[in-house]
Scaffold this motif. Structure first.
Motif, PDB file in Angstrom:
ATOM      1  N   ALA A 181      26.737  31.381  44.432  1.00  0.00           N
ATOM      2  CA  ALA A 181      28.107  30.868  44.396  1.00  0.00           C
ATOM      3  C   ALA A 181      28.821  31.301  43.115  1.00  0.00           C
ATOM      4  CB  ALA A 181      28.095  29.342  44.510  1.00  0.00           C
ATOM      5  N   CYS A 182      28.136  31.224  41.978  1.00  0.00           N
ATOM      6  CA  CYS A 182      28.751  31.633  40.710  1.00  0.00           C
ATOM      7  C   CYS A 182      29.022  33.134  40.683  1.00  0.00           C
ATOM      8  CB  CYS A 182      27.861  31.230  39.537  1.00  0.00           C
ATOM      9  SG  CYS A 182      27.819  29.444  39.258  1.00  0.00           S
ATOM     10  N   LEU A 183      28.087  33.915  41.202  1.00  0.00           N
ATOM     11  CA  LEU A 183      28.325  35.355  41.286  1.00  0.00           C
ATOM     12  C   LEU A 183      29.475  35.655  42.244  1.00  0.00           C
ATOM     13  CD1 LEU A 183      24.642  36.668  41.387  1.00  0.00           C
ATOM     14  CD2 LEU A 183      26.281  36.907  39.511  1.00  0.00           C
ATOM     15  N   GLY A 184      29.581  34.862  43.323  1.00  0.00           N
ATOM     16  CA  GLY A 184      30.700  35.025  44.246  1.00  0.00           C
ATOM     17  C   GLY A 184      32.027  34.716  43.576  1.00  0.00           C
ATOM     18  N   ALA A 185      32.044  33.716  42.692  1.00  0.00           N
ATOM     19  CA  ALA A 185      33.267  33.398  41.950  1.00  0.00           C
ATOM     20  C   ALA A 185      33.675  34.561  41.062  1.00  0.00           C
ATOM     21  CB  ALA A 185      33.053  32.134  41.116  1.00  0.00           C
ATOM     22  N   ALA A 186      32.693  35.167  40.379  1.00  0.00           N
ATOM     23  CA  ALA A 186      32.995  36.338  39.551  1.00  0.00           C
ATOM     24  C   ALA A 186      33.538  37.474  40.408  1.00  0.00           C
ATOM     25  CB  ALA A 186      31.736  36.786  38.807  1.00  0.00           C
ATOM     26  N   GLY A 187      32.965  37.638  41.607  1.00  0.00           N
ATOM     27  CA  GLY A 187      33.463  38.657  42.522  1.00  0.00           C
ATOM     28  C   GLY A 187      34.892  38.380  42.960  1.00  0.00           C
ATOM     29  N   GLY A 188      35.224  37.102  43.185  1.00  0.00           N
ATOM     30  CA  GLY A 188      36.587  36.734  43.561  1.00  0.00           C
ATOM     31  C   GLY A 188      37.584  37.087  42.468  1.00  0.00           C
ATOM     32  N   TYR A 189      37.226  36.817  41.208  1.00  0.00           N
ATOM     33  CA  TYR A 189      38.100  37.186  40.099  1.00  0.00           C
ATOM     34  C   TYR A 189      38.277  38.702  40.022  1.00  0.00           C
ATOM     35  CZ  TYR A 189      37.923  32.413  38.250  1.00  0.00           C
ATOM     36  OH  TYR A 189      38.049  31.056  38.088  1.00  0.00           O
ATOM     37  N   ALA A 190      37.190  39.434  40.248  1.00  0.00           N
ATOM     38  CA  ALA A 190      37.258  40.892  40.177  1.00  0.00           C
ATOM     39  C   ALA A 190      38.167  41.461  41.267  1.00  0.00           C
ATOM     40  CB  ALA A 190      35.849  41.490  40.287  1.00  0.00           C
ATOM     41  N   VAL A 191      37.983  40.980  42.501  1.00  0.00           N
ATOM     42  CA  VAL A 191      38.830  41.440  43.608  1.00  0.00           C
ATOM     43  C   VAL A 191      40.285  41.077  43.345  1.00  0.00           C
ATOM     44  CG1 VAL A 191      39.339  41.155  46.062  1.00  0.00           C
ATOM     45  CG2 VAL A 191      36.968  41.376  45.299  1.00  0.00           C
ATOM     46  N   GLY A 192      40.530  39.875  42.805  1.00  0.00           N
ATOM     47  CA  GLY A 192      41.890  39.457  42.502  1.00  0.00           C
ATOM     48  C   GLY A 192      42.562  40.357  41.482  1.00  0.00           C
ATOM     49  N   SER A 193      41.796  40.842  40.504  1.00  0.00           N
ATOM     50  CA  SER A 193      42.363  41.754  39.510  1.00  0.00           C
ATOM     51  C   SER A 193      42.847  43.041  40.158  1.00  0.00           C
ATOM     52  CB  SER A 193      41.320  42.064  38.430  1.00  0.00           C
ATOM     53  OG  SER A 193      41.018  40.923  37.661  1.00  0.00           O
ATOM     54  N   ILE A 194      42.043  43.586  41.056  1.00  0.00           N
ATOM     55  CA  ILE A 194      42.433  44.828  41.732  1.00  0.00           C
ATOM     56  C   ILE A 194      43.640  44.582  42.638  1.00  0.00           C
ATOM     57  CG2 ILE A 194      41.662  46.672  43.258  1.00  0.00           C
ATOM     58  CD1 ILE A 194      40.306  46.611  40.527  1.00  0.00           C
ATOM     59  N   MET A 195      43.663  43.451  43.344  1.00  0.00           N
ATOM     60  CA  MET A 195      44.801  43.135  44.206  1.00  0.00           C
ATOM     61  C   MET A 195      46.088  43.022  43.394  1.00  0.00           C
ATOM     62  SD  MET A 195      43.225  40.330  46.860  1.00  0.00           S
ATOM     63  CE  MET A 195      44.784  40.222  47.750  1.00  0.00           C
ATOM     64  N   THR A 196      45.998  42.388  42.230  1.00  0.00           N
ATOM     65  CA  THR A 196      47.180  42.249  41.379  1.00  0.00           C
ATOM     66  C   THR A 196      47.675  43.604  40.912  1.00  0.00           C
ATOM     67  OG1 THR A 196      46.342  40.114  40.625  1.00  0.00           O
ATOM     68  CG2 THR A 196      48.091  41.104  39.328  1.00  0.00           C
ATOM     69  N   ARG A 197      46.739  44.472  40.561  1.00  0.00           N
ATOM     70  CA  ARG A 197      47.100  45.810  40.080  1.00  0.00           C
ATOM     71  C   ARG A 197      47.748  46.646  41.181  1.00  0.00           C
ATOM     72  NH1 ARG A 197      48.428  48.492  35.473  1.00  0.00           N
ATOM     73  NH2 ARG A 197      47.921  50.689  35.649  1.00  0.00           N
ATOM     74  N   ARG A 198      47.279  46.492  42.434  1.00  0.00           N
ATOM     75  CA  ARG A 198      47.777  47.319  43.534  1.00  0.00           C
ATOM     76  C   ARG A 198      48.987  46.712  44.238  1.00  0.00           C
ATOM     77  NH1 ARG A 198      46.337  51.748  42.072  1.00  0.00           N
ATOM     78  NH2 ARG A 198      47.083  52.530  44.086  1.00  0.00           N
ATOM     79  N   ALA A 199      49.346  45.488  43.885  1.00  0.00           N
ATOM     80  CA  ALA A 199      50.454  44.806  44.563  1.00  0.00           C
ATOM     81  C   ALA A 199      51.786  45.471  44.217  1.00  0.00           C
ATOM     82  CB  ALA A 199      50.491  43.337  44.161  1.00  0.00           C
ATOM     83  N   PRO A 200      52.783  45.345  45.102  1.00  0.00           N
ATOM     84  CA  PRO A 200      54.125  45.826  44.765  1.00  0.00           C
ATOM     85  C   PRO A 200      54.633  45.151  43.500  1.00  0.00           C
ATOM     86  CG  PRO A 200      53.983  45.232  47.089  1.00  0.00           C
ATOM     87  CD  PRO A 200      52.721  44.748  46.452  1.00  0.00           C
ATOM     88  N   LYS A 201      55.497  45.828  42.774  1.00  0.00           N
ATOM     89  CA  LYS A 201      56.015  45.297  41.516  1.00  0.00           C
ATOM     90  C   LYS A 201      56.837  44.045  41.790  1.00  0.00           C
ATOM     91  CE  LYS A 201      58.557  46.655  37.351  1.00  0.00           C
ATOM     92  NZ  LYS A 201      57.458  46.206  36.462  1.00  0.00           N
ATOM     93  N   MET A 202      56.444  42.945  41.150  1.00  0.00           N
ATOM     94  CA  MET A 202      57.126  41.665  41.297  1.00  0.00           C
ATOM     95  C   MET A 202      57.123  40.953  39.949  1.00  0.00           C
ATOM     96  SD  MET A 202      55.582  40.291  44.930  1.00  0.00           S
ATOM     97  CE  MET A 202      53.978  41.082  44.760  1.00  0.00           C
ATOM     98  N   PRO A 203      58.065  40.021  39.713  1.00  0.00           N
ATOM     99  CA  PRO A 203      58.058  39.262  38.459  1.00  0.00           C
ATOM    100  C   PRO A 203      56.746  38.488  38.309  1.00  0.00           C
ATOM    101  CG  PRO A 203      60.140  38.943  39.614  1.00  0.00           C
ATOM    102  CD  PRO A 203      59.223  39.672  40.558  1.00  0.00           C
ATOM    103  N   PRO A 204      56.122  38.547  37.115  1.00  0.00           N
ATOM    104  CA  PRO A 204      54.830  37.861  36.925  1.00  0.00           C
ATOM    105  C   PRO A 204      54.881  36.370  37.225  1.00  0.00           C
ATOM    106  CG  PRO A 204      55.267  39.349  35.092  1.00  0.00           C
ATOM    107  CD  PRO A 204      56.504  39.316  35.915  1.00  0.00           C
ATOM    108  N   LEU A 205      55.994  35.712  36.867  1.00  0.00           N
ATOM    109  CA  LEU A 205      56.095  34.277  37.094  1.00  0.00           C
ATOM    110  C   LEU A 205      56.131  33.958  38.580  1.00  0.00           C
ATOM    111  CD1 LEU A 205      56.204  31.745  35.372  1.00  0.00           C
ATOM    112  CD2 LEU A 205      58.697  31.887  35.372  1.00  0.00           C
ATOM    113  N   ALA A 206      56.879  34.759  39.346  1.00  0.00           N
ATOM    114  CA  ALA A 206      56.940  34.555  40.793  1.00  0.00           C
ATOM    115  C   ALA A 206      55.582  34.820  41.432  1.00  0.00           C
ATOM    116  CB  ALA A 206      58.000  35.478  41.403  1.00  0.00           C
TER     117      ALA A 206
END
Length: 320
Positions: A181-206
């Motif tokens: 479960a803890c390793l899965g949490a680390a994996g979730g953070y890692a995937v989220g970083s890539i998703m944020t990087r590849r997402a269309p440009k949007m205001p960070p607060l939004a």
């Protein structure tokens, strides 16, 4: 005579800039205090409720701030369209709701130190994902070496006992699932970083407020169904204050900083916080909770700083 192309003036994965260095260090400090605040909040609330209400309170505050600054949810659709909405929802579920749930459940069955080692594996997971999905960030021998050195330093800092299960635990299957479960949490953070990087440009607060709203829509019904409405005992204000702190700083504020750093300096640079958080956790544990110094504190800290220096050597020693 041809002129040389001018270097990029803004922050980039190769040259994060002073502001991103400040934000990453600040984020390491804020997340380093999260363990204490969650531990105190759990004295008055269930684990799923802590995860759900810190997301919900954080989402409410961040959405109000975003609306006041003209960065409400409508900006996500206006700038990113349906694709942007999909990235925001995916970020909220995979990189906020899922890790919060997995860590809350997993730490019931394993030593808390193992969770620190698991979070330190995040940068190594990010390396693999960046190589496939975000190659423009650049992966070379220095970055790989720096991440490996930092992970070794993290293991030394926490100690070899972090990799062992608690002796009193009889069900080894639950221990194994807790580690996964803890390793899965680390994996979730890692995937989220890539998703944020590849997402269309949007205001960070939004983007950050939208992610917290998506996480709240998943966690809050689950918390109400399993643990019900929390009963607030005003005579014991410490758990409530700890929950409010966790919602406002390690959740709401940290989400905005996280999105800003990833979109400007990249996922690999952002992953350095995974090595900073345990260091700050140890420092705050010593200063606030009067805990003993870990045996490998100084060696571990030296290796972590060396790893960060190696992975970011090009930016640190770049000539102006």
């Amino acid at each position: 005579m041809t002129s040389r192309p001018l270097p990029p003036t803004g922050p980039s994965p190769e040259n994060p800039g002073a502001l991103n260095w400040f934000l990453v260090i600040a984020l390491g400090i804020v997340w380093g205090t999260a363990f204490m605040s969650v531990r105190l909040a759990l004295e008055g609330f269930g684990p799923i409720s802590v995860a759900a209400w810190r997301c919900t309170i954080g989402a409410a505050v961040l959405t109000a701030c975003a609306a006041a600054l003209g960065q409400g949810p409508q900006q996500i659709r206006a700038m990113g369209g349906n694709r942007g909405l999909g990235f925001v929802a995916g970020f909220g579920v995979i990189s906020i709701a899922l890790p919060f749930l997995l860590l809350s459940w997993g730490q019931q069955h394993i030593p808390s130190a193992f969770a620190g080692v698991a979070m330190g594996a995040g940068p190594l997971l990010v390396l693999l994902l960046v190589a496939v999905f975000s190659p423009e960030e650049g992966i070379g021998p220095r970055r790989v070496a720096g991440m490996v050195i930092g992970f070794v330093g993290l293991v030394v800092l926490i100690g070899p006992g972090a990799l062992e299960g608690p002796g009193a635990l009889e069900d080894s299957a639950l221990q194994t699932w807790g580690q996964l479960a803890c390793l899965g949490a680390a994996g979730g953070y890692a995937v989220g970083s890539i998703m944020t990087r590849r997402a269309p440009k949007m205001p960070p607060l939004a983007f950050a407020s939208g992610g917290l709203i998506a996480a709240s829509l998943v966690l809050l019904p689950l918390a109400l169904a399993t643990e019900g409405l929390p009963s607030i005992d005003l005579s014991r204000s410490k758990p409530l204050l700890a929950l409010l702190y966790a919602a406002l700083l390690p959740t709401a504020l940290a989400s905005v900083i996280r999105v800003r750093v990833i979109t400007t300096a990249g996922s690999l640079f952002m992953s350095l916080t995974s090595y900073m958080v345990p260091v700050w956790s140890v420092i705050f544990g010593i200063a606030v909770m009067a805990e003993d110094l870990p045996q490998g504190l100084y060696w571990g800290l030296a290796l972590i700083l060396l790893g960060i220096g190696v992975s970011q050597s090009r930016a640190l020693f770049r000539r102006p």
